[in-house]
Design a protein around this motif. Structure first.
Motif, mmCIF file in Angstrom:
data_model
loop_
_atom_site.group_PDB
_atom_site.id
_atom_site.type_symbol
_atom_site.label_atom_id
_atom_site.label_comp_id
_atom_site.label_asym_id
_atom_site.label_seq_id
_atom_site.Cartn_x
_atom_site.Cartn_y
_atom_site.Cartn_z
ATOM 1 N N GLU A 253 0.822 -1.210 0.000
ATOM 2 C CA GLU A 253 0.000 0.000 0.000
ATOM 3 C C GLU A 253 0.857 1.261 0.000
ATOM 4 N N ILE A 254 1.964 1.255 0.745
ATOM 5 C CA ILE A 254 2.843 2.424 0.764
ATOM 6 C C ILE A 254 3.505 2.613 -0.598
ATOM 7 N N LEU A 255 3.973 1.522 -1.177
ATOM 8 C CA LEU A 255 4.539 1.616 -2.522
ATOM 9 C C LEU A 255 3.465 2.054 -3.522
ATOM 10 N N GLY A 256 2.228 1.653 -3.263
ATOM 11 C CA GLY A 256 1.125 2.071 -4.114
ATOM 12 C C GLY A 256 0.897 3.569 -4.062
ATOM 13 N N GLU A 257 1.089 4.166 -2.889
ATOM 14 C CA GLU A 257 0.945 5.616 -2.763
ATOM 15 C C GLU A 257 2.004 6.338 -3.601
ATOM 16 N N LEU A 258 3.220 5.819 -3.588
ATOM 17 C CA LEU A 258 4.278 6.407 -4.410
ATOM 18 C C LEU A 258 3.961 6.250 -5.896
ATOM 19 N N GLN A 259 3.454 5.068 -6.264
ATOM 20 C CA GLN A 259 3.108 4.818 -7.663
ATOM 21 C C GLN A 259 1.947 5.694 -8.111
ATOM 22 N N ASP A 260 0.933 5.838 -7.262
ATOM 23 C CA ASP A 260 -0.220 6.666 -7.620
ATOM 24 C C ASP A 260 0.202 8.110 -7.882
ATOM 25 N N ALA A 261 1.137 8.608 -7.069
ATOM 26 C CA ALA A 261 1.624 9.974 -7.260
ATOM 27 C C ALA A 261 2.348 10.106 -8.593
ATOM 28 N N ALA A 262 3.146 9.095 -8.935
ATOM 29 C CA ALA A 262 3.881 9.122 -10.208
ATOM 30 C C ALA A 262 2.921 9.059 -11.391
#
Length: 331
Positions: A253-262
């Motif tokens: 989920e944390i990596l998903g937050e970074l991906q969503d921002a990108a």
């Protein structure tokens, strides 16, 4: 409810069939609701089901004798078609529910134009799902899968007890996870020891995240695969195993937050060109705050997964399922 004795007697093929049947049924049961197009949740659930099905086939591959029509390539194609629409749904939800309420005046109007363009893109991508579901290839995929589930075919290793081979199924997943280059994001090696930065300004963080976005996204996908498959075997391990599975989800989920921002940054750049931050300054500020917060949450996880003691404990945990007499009962 299964007794400890029943769990102990299960074979590799028993569990393989159970996993594959579960995820296949979960996937196709959402098909009619997906085609209605009004609710994004069935599409999301079908995509998750396909991803879990694909992971199950990859993990149990040594035991399976599958027809060509239900191979990894076919499932990947279906998941990608669903994913193209789901990614746009996620973007729309973020823009309308997380960002738009914080904007005013001209920024809201500009964002509304962006959302309108996004919805048109979704319509075009959704038409591909409709064509896919109507295709002969997709019908053959479902028929072949149902046929295999009714009369499954296996390889020589399939009759072995699950507990005997379980570590061999899961350890490759863990090894691939621990060897992923994403863990080395923004690190360096000094005297044979991996060093992590402690103080970085926002400009440097954003630069690093821009440069390594694809690597971190791939790590997220690997973490998701590990989570999906380890979830299925929690009954065969001590409670610490379940804690690790929940941790896999938190990391994802944390990596998903970074991906969503990108992804959001790339989408706004494609819609409004490189100066989109000038047109939507409040949104740009919010996006950067979210990115920095996700980075701060990521750093302790990265440190943990680079710790040699933690890595060894994770390997040992997966390598030692509970003996039959010690197994919990699955309710």
């Amino acid at each position: 409810m299964k007794t400890q004795e029943a769990q102990a007697n299960e074979t590799l093929k028993d569990y393989a069939h159970l996993a594959i049947q579960k995820h296949f049924k979960k996937s196709i049961k959402h098909e009619s609701d997906v085609l209605k197009g009004s609710d994004p949740e069935p599409l999301h659930q079908m995509r998750v089901g396909m991803r879990r099905l694909r992971t199950a086939l990859q993990v149990f591959e040594p035991a399976l004798d599958l027809p060509e029509a239900v191979g990894d390539r076919q499932i990947k194609k279906i998941a990608q078609c669903l994913g193209a629409v789901r990614d746009l749904d996620v973007l729309e939800i973020a823009l309308k529910e997380s960002y738009r309420p914080q904007l005013k005046g001209k920024e809201q109007k500009k964002l509304d134009q962006v959302v309108e363009s996004l919805q048109k893109q979704r319509d075009r991508q959704f038409s591909r799902i409709e064509k896919l579901f109507e295709s002969q290839q997709y019908r053959k995929f479902k028929q072949s899968f149902k046929g295999w589930l009714e009369q499954p075919s296996y390889r020589a290793i399939a009759p072995l007890p699950l507990l005997q081979v379980l570590p061999d199924l899961l350890l490759p997943l863990i090894s691939n996870l621990l060897l992923h280059p994403g863990w080395l994001f923004s690190t360096w090696v000094e005297s044979g020891e991996i060093k992590l930065p402690t103080l970085l300004d926002s400009e440097h963080i954003n630069q690093q995240l821009d440069e390594q976005a694809e690597v971190l996204h791939d790590l997220r996908k690997q973490m998701k695969r590990v989570r999906y498959q380890t979830e299925f075997f929690t009954d065969f391990y001590e409670p610490t195993f379940m804690l690790r599975v929940r941790e896999f989800q938190a990391v994802q989920e944390i990596l998903g937050e970074l991906q969503d921002a990108a992804v959001l940054n790339d989408f706004l750049t494609s819609e409004l060109q490189l100066n989109w931050q000038e047109q939507l300054p409040t949104l740009a500020e919010q996006l950067e705050e979210n990115r920095i917060r996700a980075w701060a949450n990521w750093q302790p996880i990265q440190r943990q997964y680079l710790n040699p003691d933690f890595r060894e404990q994770l390997r040992q945990l997966v390598a030692t399922p509970l003996k039959p007499s010690l197994q919990p009962v699955n309710h």
